[in-house]
Design a protein around this motif. Structure first.
Motif, PDB file in Angstrom:
ATOM      1  N   SER A 120       0.816  -1.213   0.000  1.00  0.00           N
ATOM      2  CA  SER A 120       0.000   0.000   0.000  1.00  0.00           C
ATOM      3  C   SER A 120       0.851   1.265   0.000  1.00  0.00           C
ATOM      4  N   SER A 121       2.108   1.144   0.382  1.00  0.00           N
ATOM      5  CA  SER A 121       3.010   2.299   0.382  1.00  0.00           C
ATOM      6  C   SER A 121       3.669   2.536  -0.984  1.00  0.00           C
ATOM      7  N   ILE A 173       3.227   3.906  -3.830  1.00  0.00           N
ATOM      8  CA  ILE A 173       2.376   4.847  -4.562  1.00  0.00           C
ATOM      9  C   ILE A 173       2.777   4.931  -6.035  1.00  0.00           C
ATOM     10  N   SER A 223      -5.663   0.140   4.615  1.00  0.00           N
ATOM     11  CA  SER A 223      -4.338   0.749   4.476  1.00  0.00           C
ATOM     12  C   SER A 223      -4.133   1.302   3.076  1.00  0.00           C
ATOM     13  N   LYS A 234      -6.258   4.571   2.736  1.00  0.00           N
ATOM     14  CA  LYS A 234      -5.678   5.687   3.488  1.00  0.00           C
ATOM     15  C   LYS A 234      -4.474   6.282   2.764  1.00  0.00           C
ATOM     16  N   LYS A 235      -3.582   5.422   2.310  1.00  0.00           N
ATOM     17  CA  LYS A 235      -2.365   5.924   1.664  1.00  0.00           C
ATOM     18  C   LYS A 235      -2.665   6.567   0.311  1.00  0.00           C
ATOM     19  N   ALA A 253      -1.970  10.429  -0.811  1.00  0.00           N
ATOM     20  CA  ALA A 253      -1.220  10.717  -2.037  1.00  0.00           C
ATOM     21  C   ALA A 253      -2.018  11.628  -2.966  1.00  0.00           C
TER      22      ALA A 253
END
Length: 199
Positions: free
Chosen positions: A52-53, A55, A78, A81-82, A86
Motif C-alpha cells: 500500500s506504500s 504509490i 491501508s 488511506k495511503k 497521495a
C-alpha cells in the motif's frame, strides 16, 4: 556510504531486503508495460495487489486502467488511506475519472473494471485473503478473473503467500500472476549493485 554522508547526519534509513543480491535491480517503471500487456489481453476483472506504500506502482496501475478504458476501485483500509493521502498531496492527479467507489464499480462490465487491493503478502485480514473465502463488500473473484501480485515476497511470508495462491487455485477462479513469474513485478528493495551505485 556512511563515510560519504555529511557529519551532521546521525542516522541512515535504508531498505535492505535485497541488498545482498548481486547485480542491478530493474527500474520500477518497467512494471507498467508488463501490466498493460496483461490488461490488454484480459476481458475479465483485474485485481492488482502491491504494498500500500508503493504509490509509484499504484500510479502505474491507475494509468494502465485509464489507458485501457477501465475504472478502478480501492479495497483495503491501508490502501485507501495511503492513496487518499497521495491524492491530497497531488501525487495521483489526473485520475479523477478513473478512481470510483466500489458500489459504482459493481455496475460496470468486468472488462471495464480494475480493483486495487491489499493482500500481496497473504495477510490474514487482507482483502485478497477475504476474497478466497467468498464475497467481500459485494465483490468476488470470478472464473477467469486476473490477479496480479506486483510485489516481492517479504522473507518469512513465503508460506502465507503460497497458501493464498493455493486457495485461489483450488477454487479455480482466478488466473494468478505470481511474483516468481517476473510479470508485472519488480522488487521494491534495491539490489546490492544498485546500493553500491548510490554511494
Amino acid at each position: 556510504l556512511y563515510e560519504r554522508l555529511p557529519s551532521r547526519v546521525r542516522v541512515l534509513c535504508s531498505d535492505s531486503t535485497y541488498s545482498i543480491v548481486s547485480g542491478n535491480s530493474e527500474p520500477d517503471q518497467i512494471v507498467e508495460p508488463h501490466l498493460a500487456d496483461i490488461v490488454k489481453k484480459t476481458r475479465t476483472k483485474v485485481f492488482f495487489s502491491t504494498f500500500s506504500s508503493s504509490i509509484g506502482r499504484i500510479k502505474q496501475a491507475l494509468k494502465v486502467a485509464k489507458d485501457h478504458g477501465r475504472q478502478a476501485a480501492i479495497l483495503g483500509d491501508s490502501m485507501s488511506k495511503k492513496i487518499n493521502i497521495a491524492r491530497k498531496l497531488g501525487y495521483l492527479s489526473g485520475f479523477e475519472n478513473t478512481v470510483i467507489s466500489v458500489d459504482k464499480l459493481k455496475s460496470l462490465p468486468s472488462h471495464k473494471s480494475m480493483l486495487i487491493v491489499t493482500g500481496s503478502q497473504g495477510e490474514k485480514n487482507s482483502v485478497l485473503m477475504r476474497l478466497t473465502r467468498g464475497k467481500f463488500k459485494g465483490i468476488e473473484i470470478s472464473s477467469g478473473d486476473c490477479l496480479v501480485l506486483s510485489s516481492s515476497i517479504v522473507p518469512g511470508n513465503e508460506l502465507k503467500v503460497a497458501e493464498m495462491i493455493q486457495k485461489l487455485s483450488e477454487i479455480g477462479r482466478a488466473h494468478v500472476w505470481t511474483p516468481v513469474t517476473g510479470e508485472a513485478r519488480m522488487p521494491s528493495s534495491a539490489w546490492k549493485k544498485k546500493k553500491q551505485n548510490q554511494k
